[in-house]
Design a protein around this motif. Structure first.
Motif, mmCIF file in Angstrom:
data_model
loop_
_atom_site.group_PDB
_atom_site.id
_atom_site.type_symbol
_atom_site.label_atom_id
_atom_site.label_comp_id
_atom_site.label_asym_id
_atom_site.label_seq_id
_atom_site.Cartn_x
_atom_site.Cartn_y
_atom_site.Cartn_z
ATOM 1 N N ASP A 495 -5.339 -14.653 4.462
ATOM 2 C CA ASP A 495 -4.955 -15.983 4.358
ATOM 3 C C ASP A 495 -4.103 -16.101 3.294
ATOM 4 O OD1 ASP A 495 -7.130 -16.653 6.080
ATOM 5 O OD2 ASP A 495 -8.587 -16.757 4.355
ATOM 6 N N GLY A 496 -3.212 -15.203 3.368
ATOM 7 C CA GLY A 496 -1.932 -15.461 2.314
ATOM 8 C C GLY A 496 -2.278 -15.280 0.864
ATOM 9 N N ASN A 497 -3.470 -14.548 0.513
ATOM 10 C CA ASN A 497 -3.603 -14.371 -0.999
ATOM 11 C C ASN A 497 -3.376 -12.974 -1.390
ATOM 12 O OD1 ASN A 497 -4.863 -16.895 -1.401
ATOM 13 N ND2 ASN A 497 -6.804 -15.941 -0.383
ATOM 14 N N VAL A 498 -2.960 -12.846 -2.526
ATOM 15 C CA VAL A 498 -2.881 -11.578 -3.091
ATOM 16 C C VAL A 498 -3.896 -10.773 -3.592
ATOM 17 C CG1 VAL A 498 -0.455 -11.922 -3.794
ATOM 18 C CG2 VAL A 498 -2.126 -12.311 -5.259
ATOM 19 N N PRO A 499 -4.177 -9.524 -3.482
ATOM 20 C CA PRO A 499 -5.349 -8.832 -3.951
ATOM 21 C C PRO A 499 -5.611 -9.102 -5.545
ATOM 22 C CG PRO A 499 -3.647 -7.059 -3.795
ATOM 23 C CD PRO A 499 -3.173 -8.442 -3.208
ATOM 24 N N ARG A 500 -7.047 -9.450 -5.590
ATOM 25 C CA ARG A 500 -7.064 -9.849 -7.309
ATOM 26 C C ARG A 500 -8.255 -8.838 -7.639
ATOM 27 N NH1 ARG A 500 -4.049 -13.495 -7.573
ATOM 28 N NH2 ARG A 500 -4.170 -15.721 -7.104
ATOM 29 N N THR A 501 -9.329 -8.678 -6.934
ATOM 30 C CA THR A 501 -10.430 -7.770 -7.424
ATOM 31 C C THR A 501 -9.838 -6.289 -7.283
ATOM 32 O OG1 THR A 501 -11.231 -7.549 -5.168
ATOM 33 C CG2 THR A 501 -11.916 -9.305 -7.013
ATOM 34 N N ARG A 502 -10.734 -5.437 -7.883
ATOM 35 C CA ARG A 502 -10.511 -4.130 -7.788
ATOM 36 C C ARG A 502 -10.750 -3.605 -6.380
ATOM 37 N NH1 ARG A 502 -12.203 0.611 -11.511
ATOM 38 N NH2 ARG A 502 -11.975 2.483 -10.091
ATOM 39 N N ALA A 503 -11.904 -4.131 -5.857
ATOM 40 C CA ALA A 503 -12.113 -3.751 -4.186
ATOM 41 C C ALA A 503 -10.753 -4.050 -3.376
ATOM 42 C CB ALA A 503 -13.327 -4.472 -3.799
ATOM 43 N N GLU A 504 -10.263 -5.324 -3.648
ATOM 44 C CA GLU A 504 -9.223 -5.918 -2.880
ATOM 45 C C GLU A 504 -8.076 -5.233 -3.015
ATOM 46 O OE1 GLU A 504 -10.539 -10.520 -2.859
ATOM 47 O OE2 GLU A 504 -9.025 -9.923 -4.326
ATOM 48 N N LYS A 505 -7.699 -4.779 -4.190
ATOM 49 C CA LYS A 505 -6.518 -3.716 -4.607
ATOM 50 C C LYS A 505 -6.779 -2.382 -4.018
ATOM 51 C CE LYS A 505 -4.893 -6.076 -8.896
ATOM 52 N NZ LYS A 505 -5.086 -6.109 -10.152
ATOM 53 N N ASP A 506 -7.941 -1.941 -3.797
ATOM 54 C CA ASP A 506 -8.241 -0.722 -3.050
ATOM 55 C C ASP A 506 -7.863 -0.696 -1.828
ATOM 56 O OD1 ASP A 506 -9.158 0.682 -5.399
ATOM 57 O OD2 ASP A 506 -11.276 0.342 -5.145
ATOM 58 N N VAL A 507 -8.187 -1.992 -1.165
ATOM 59 C CA VAL A 507 -7.811 -1.788 0.335
ATOM 60 C C VAL A 507 -6.109 -1.993 0.506
ATOM 61 C CG1 VAL A 507 -7.616 -3.732 2.194
ATOM 62 C CG2 VAL A 507 -9.452 -3.645 0.850
ATOM 63 N N LEU A 508 -5.402 -2.591 -0.274
ATOM 64 C CA LEU A 508 -4.028 -2.445 -0.525
ATOM 65 C C LEU A 508 -3.415 -1.152 -0.690
ATOM 66 C CD1 LEU A 508 -1.204 -3.757 -0.430
ATOM 67 C CD2 LEU A 508 -1.195 -4.395 -2.708
ATOM 68 N N ARG A 509 -4.229 -0.414 -1.730
ATOM 69 C CA ARG A 509 -3.867 0.968 -1.900
ATOM 70 C C ARG A 509 -3.974 1.720 -0.837
ATOM 71 N NH1 ARG A 509 -4.872 0.220 -7.895
ATOM 72 N NH2 ARG A 509 -7.165 -0.390 -7.445
ATOM 73 N N LYS A 510 -5.160 1.462 -0.082
ATOM 74 C CA LYS A 510 -5.487 2.442 1.256
ATOM 75 C C LYS A 510 -4.346 2.203 2.398
ATOM 76 C CE LYS A 510 -9.399 3.501 4.080
ATOM 77 N NZ LYS A 510 -8.746 4.031 5.433
ATOM 78 N N MET A 511 -3.889 1.012 2.393
ATOM 79 C CA MET A 511 -3.003 0.739 3.166
ATOM 80 C C MET A 511 -1.719 1.385 2.941
ATOM 81 S SD MET A 511 -3.197 -3.518 3.695
ATOM 82 C CE MET A 511 -1.759 -3.890 4.778
ATOM 83 N N ILE A 512 -1.213 1.602 1.696
ATOM 84 C CA ILE A 512 -0.226 2.228 1.493
ATOM 85 C C ILE A 512 -0.301 3.896 1.556
ATOM 86 C CG2 ILE A 512 1.722 2.897 -0.542
ATOM 87 C CD1 ILE A 512 0.858 0.291 -1.834
ATOM 88 N N ARG A 513 -1.500 4.253 1.352
ATOM 89 C CA ARG A 513 -1.768 5.664 1.395
ATOM 90 C C ARG A 513 -1.983 6.246 2.527
ATOM 91 N NH1 ARG A 513 -6.253 5.612 -1.558
ATOM 92 N NH2 ARG A 513 -5.125 5.970 -3.480
ATOM 93 N N ASP A 514 -2.256 5.389 3.636
ATOM 94 C CA ASP A 514 -2.491 5.655 5.154
ATOM 95 C C ASP A 514 -1.319 5.470 5.771
ATOM 96 O OD1 ASP A 514 -4.967 6.228 4.497
ATOM 97 O OD2 ASP A 514 -5.818 4.166 5.461
ATOM 98 N N SER A 515 0.010 4.965 5.266
ATOM 99 C CA SER A 515 1.167 4.802 5.882
ATOM 100 C C SER A 515 1.806 6.020 6.383
ATOM 101 C CB SER A 515 2.075 3.836 5.056
ATOM 102 O OG SER A 515 2.459 4.418 3.919
#
Ligand SMILES: CCCCCCC/C=C/C(=O)SCCNC(=O)CCNC(=O)[C@H](O)C(C)(C)COP(=O)(O)OP(=O)(O)OC[C@H]1O[C@@H](n2cnc3c(N)ncnc32)[C@H](O)[C@@H]1OP(=O)(O)O
Length: 794
Positions: A495-515
């Protein structure tokens, strides 16, 4: 801490000499240092150690104010004084030794006590960037207070005029003027009689204020003597009955006041007399007449020529006083009894009789007033007399901390007060307002604005589709581009939000790691720049907010309501406030962290950040210049380079509003409970040091200074400390061994402790001068026995 980058190999001699420190505070910090003027009061071991650590890095100039001569104790602890300099001016010798450390620094000295300097050149200390004071005892006096109190007892018709010029009711121009107007007030009230007494515990009056006659201003000196004559004439010829309740020492002019009254009642165990000859002074004729009229020609001659001070009981036998009492209250009651003797006598008749008795003495002065004035002025200006007075003043010792602290507070000059005694050290900073632009925080998150990129940055970042890049290009793009790309992907699903929590940031990190795209062997290898992007997830995605300390500064009254006295800092803050209001964020810092990337893509990105920072700084500069113009401030008060620096560090701005030492000393309550319940708290040193200051003020020595006085001094110091604690409404007591420990030092300085403390104090002074790094707020204690230190905000 972050530091400016190292210098190029082509350095000037100066930058070679100061290379290391230039890395810490840059050329601009060094320039401020080289333009600074530092004043040191008292060239003690600690004082010279502080100056050493300021002379070596290259302050502009220093001035030492110290009226002391070098003693054996100085030689034992002060590295800058030599054995053969005993008896020489401490200020002069210390100045010469310190100047040898750095030929680029200028230094001079004033071989006078700070009190003398304060009394004669009020604004002397205002010209310094910082004033440092070591071993300076407090002086408990307030310049604004009324100097006499007049009260009238309506029932008895008796007026009491109380001298209240702490610490010793020395008669200066102002006190004499107040006595005179107090008498006029009493005369108008048609009182039956007057009691003259003092509010001090053990002094009636110390006589003429030596500061009125020592190195005087001739105009004031004239005026002073005329007012003294007037006041004496008024008191001596006062129509109503006068009694002196002498509740403490009454030397010289103090004795004159008592002799001018009709009756004298004195408390036990004090001294009284015209001791002028002992001071190398000749008492004027009317002083002598005042005494002769009381104890006769013969006794006066004996007393005056020897400059005798009589103990209370001796004064009684001599007839110098009429009654002896145990305390002031008894004295007042006896004075009322004396005054009641005239109950049945018509006041006019009594008054006229007194006039006739005293007429000749009064007429004598009236006839010779002008001559008496000239004789006094000439006499006072005589170099020999001044020499006597100088010696005498030194014997009286100077205590100047409180007035100096007030003076510098009003003049907005920082004051650093330090003391080193035995294993104990103390630094106290007094700054009315201190602002810092470069605080050099320990860790700084890069200011990337990926959550809200400005249009040019957005356009650039949006133009790179990371997912479609070939292997080679992909491995060379800057981490920020990668992070921005995957952040946008993340936002699409959240919904257009940036990751705030650790879990949310993990999701973003995983997206980069899997790229990564699998290589020809089907293995996914994560490139260095992608690793960096993962690392930045933690530090670079925090939404751009204004740090609370910066917001507080922008909301401060000094930022909102500028005046002609506003400093450049506040003018820049006002301009920054407007930028923040219109853009919703602080200016971009403009610097990018190092990243694994090809040079072109890195420079393109770096240019974008740099340009945006320049544009915003220019806008703030234009606005700040306009504000300065509107306020009528000089045009050059705001410089472009300073505004750039200010904007670059806008998110670390720091403001200290300090507390005046004089206020701290006059505080009547102090909540120390939480500290004193903690056995490890060093707060007890504060209490001990305050006790020590008071001890020095009261006894003019350090506790334990004389071997045979250690035990009595322990008792005295204990009683002073418990009095202090009760003044602060504090029910705790200080452990006895702490008091013993301080008395054991006997006021001695240890060079090793002074050297450590000197380095610490000098570092704080450098922070104050360069306006970089956050200075201590506001007191620092060092215990060399346990190697513990603590800071407190007093
Ligand atoms: C030049 C021509 C002059 C011709 C005129 C001739 C006629 C002269 C008349 C005079 O009155 S001359 C003044 C003579 N006065 C004295 O000799 C008294 C000196 N003082 C004392 O002996 C003691 O202070 C005291 C009164 C016995 C009280 O002692 P105590 O221990 O309670 O206080 P101190 O620590 O000594 O003093 C506190 C504080 O006050 C300063 N001070 C004391 N006397 C004077 C003074 N007369 N004038 C100015 N200041 C004085 C003293 O220096 C201390 O100051 P700080 O150290 O706290 O700064």
């Amino acid at each position: 801490m972050s530091s400016p980058s190292p210098k190029s190999p082509e350095q000037s001699d100066k930058s070679k000499k100061y290379d290391r420190q230039l890395r810490l505070w840059g050329d601009h910090g060094q320039r401020l240092l080289e333009n600074s003027k530092v004043c040191l009061i008292n060239a003690t071991a600690l004082g010279t150690e502080i100056l050493k650590s300021l002379v070596l890095p290259g302050i502009g100039s220093f001035t030492i104010v110290d009226g002391e001569k070098i003693s054996e104790e100085d030689i034992g602890s002060n590295f800058f004084l030599e054995n053969d300099s005993i008896g020489l001016s401490r200020a002069q010798v210390a100045t010469q030794s310190l100047l040898e450390l750095n030929p680029d620094v200028r230094g001079d000295y004033i071989d006078e006590s700070p009190e003398h300097v304060m009394a004669h050149t009020q604004d002397f200390f205002n010209k310094f960037t910082v004033v440092i004071a070591t071993a300076l005892p407090e002086k408990r006096f307030s310049s604004d207070a009324k100097l006499v109190a007049v009260s009238v007892n309506d029932k008895s018709g008796v007026a009491t005029l109380t001298l209240q010029r702490p610490p010793v009711n020395s008669l200066n121009l102002e006190l004499l003027t107040d006595i005179s107007s107090g008498l006029t007030e009493i005369e108008k009230a048609k009182c039956r009689g007057v009691i003259l007494t003092s509010s001090a515990e053990s002094v009636f009056s110390a006589g003429l204020d030596i500061f009125e006659v020592y190195k005087p201003n001739p105009e004031r000196l004239n005026h002073f003597w005329k007012v003294l004559q007037d006041t004496w004439l008024k008191l001596y010829g006062f129509p109503y009955a006068t009694v002196a309740v002498i509740n403490g020492h009454a030397p010289a002019g103090g004795c004159l006041l008592a002799l001018s009254c009709e009756y004298r009642i004195m408390s036990k165990n004090y001294t009284i007399g015209l001791n002028e000859t002992q001071l190398g002074l000749v008492a004027p004729k009317w002083f002598i007449a005042s005494m002769r009229n009381v104890i006769g020609q013969r006794q006066s001659e004996l007393a005056l020529t020897a400059g005798r001070l009589f103990k209370t009981d001796e004064a009684l036998s001599l007839g110098l006083v009429d009654e002896v009492v145990d305390n002031k209250e008894e004295g007042i009651s006896k004075a009322e009894q004396f005054l009641s003797r005239f109950r049945n006598i018509a006041p006019e008749v009594r008054g006229m009789t007194k006039q006739l008795v005293r007429e000749d003495t009064i007429k004598d002065l009236m006839k010779t007033r002008e001559q008496d004035l000239n004789t006094f002025v000439q006499y006072a200006l005589n170099p020999k007399v001044q020499e006597y007075l100088e010696k005498y003043m030194q014997a009286l010792k100077t205590k100047v901390l409180i007035p100096l602290s007030r003076h510098l507070w009003d003049a907005q000059v920082p004051l650093v007060v330090c003391r080193s005694i035995g294993f104990l050290g103390y630094i106290r900073l007094q700054v009315k307002e201190h602002t810092v632009i470069e605080t050099h925080p320990d860790s700084e998150n890069p200011d990337l604005r990926l959550d809200k990129p400005w249009p040019a940055l957005k356009e650039h970042l949006d133009s790179i589709n990371v997912a479609t890049l070939d292997q080679k290009t992909r491995s060379h793009i800057p981490a920020i581009v990668i992070l921005y790309y995957y952040l946008n992907k993340y936002k699409e699903f959240h919904d257009g939000n940036v990751p705030r929590t650790r879990a949310e940031k993990d999701v973003l990190r995983k997206m980069i790691r899997d790229s990564p795209i699998p290589d020809e062997h089907g293995v996914k290898v994560l490139e260095e720049n992608f690793e960096e992007a993962i690392h930045y997830v933690n530090t670079c995605l925090n939404p751009q907010t204004i740090p609370s300390n910066v917001q507080t500064i922008l909301d401060d009254d000094s930022c909102i309501n500028l005046t002609q006295n506003s400093s450049p800092f506040w003018v820049m803050c006002a301009a920054l406030r407007e930028l923040v209001q219109s853009e919703g964020a602080l200016p971009v810092s403009g610097s990018l962290p190092d990243m694994a990337a090809d040079t072109n893509s890195y420079i393109t990105l770096q240019q974008l950040y740099y340009k945006q920072a320049q544009l915003q700084a220019e806008a703030v500069f234009r606005r700040a210049s306009q504000i300065a113009r509107n306020l009528g401030l000089p045009q050059d008060i705001i410089t472009e380079s300073e505004v750039k620096l200010f904007c670059k560090h806008a998110n670390e701005l720091h403001l200290i509003r300090g507390c005046c030492i004089a206020d701290e000393y006059e505080r009547t309550s102090l909540d120390l409970t939480s500290y004193l319940e903690d056995p490890d708290s060093l707060m007890f040193y504060y209490i001990t040091l305050r006790g020590l200051e008071r001890f020095i003020s009261e006894f003019n020595t350090y506790p334990g200074q004389f071997d045979d006085q250690v035990e009595p001094d322990v008792l005295k110091l204990k009683s002073i400390i418990s009095k202090l604690l009760s003044e602060w409404n504090c029910s705790h007591a200080l452990r006895d061994e702490r008091v013993h420990e301080v008395c054991r030092y006997g006021g001695a300085e240890l060079h090793s402790v002074s050297a450590i403390l000197g380095g610490c104090a000098a570092h704080e002074v450098i922070k104050l001068i360069t306006h970089q790094y956050k200075p201590l707020n506001n007191a620092f204690f060092y215990d060399a026995i346990t190697s513990n230190s603590a800071t407190f905000c007093l």
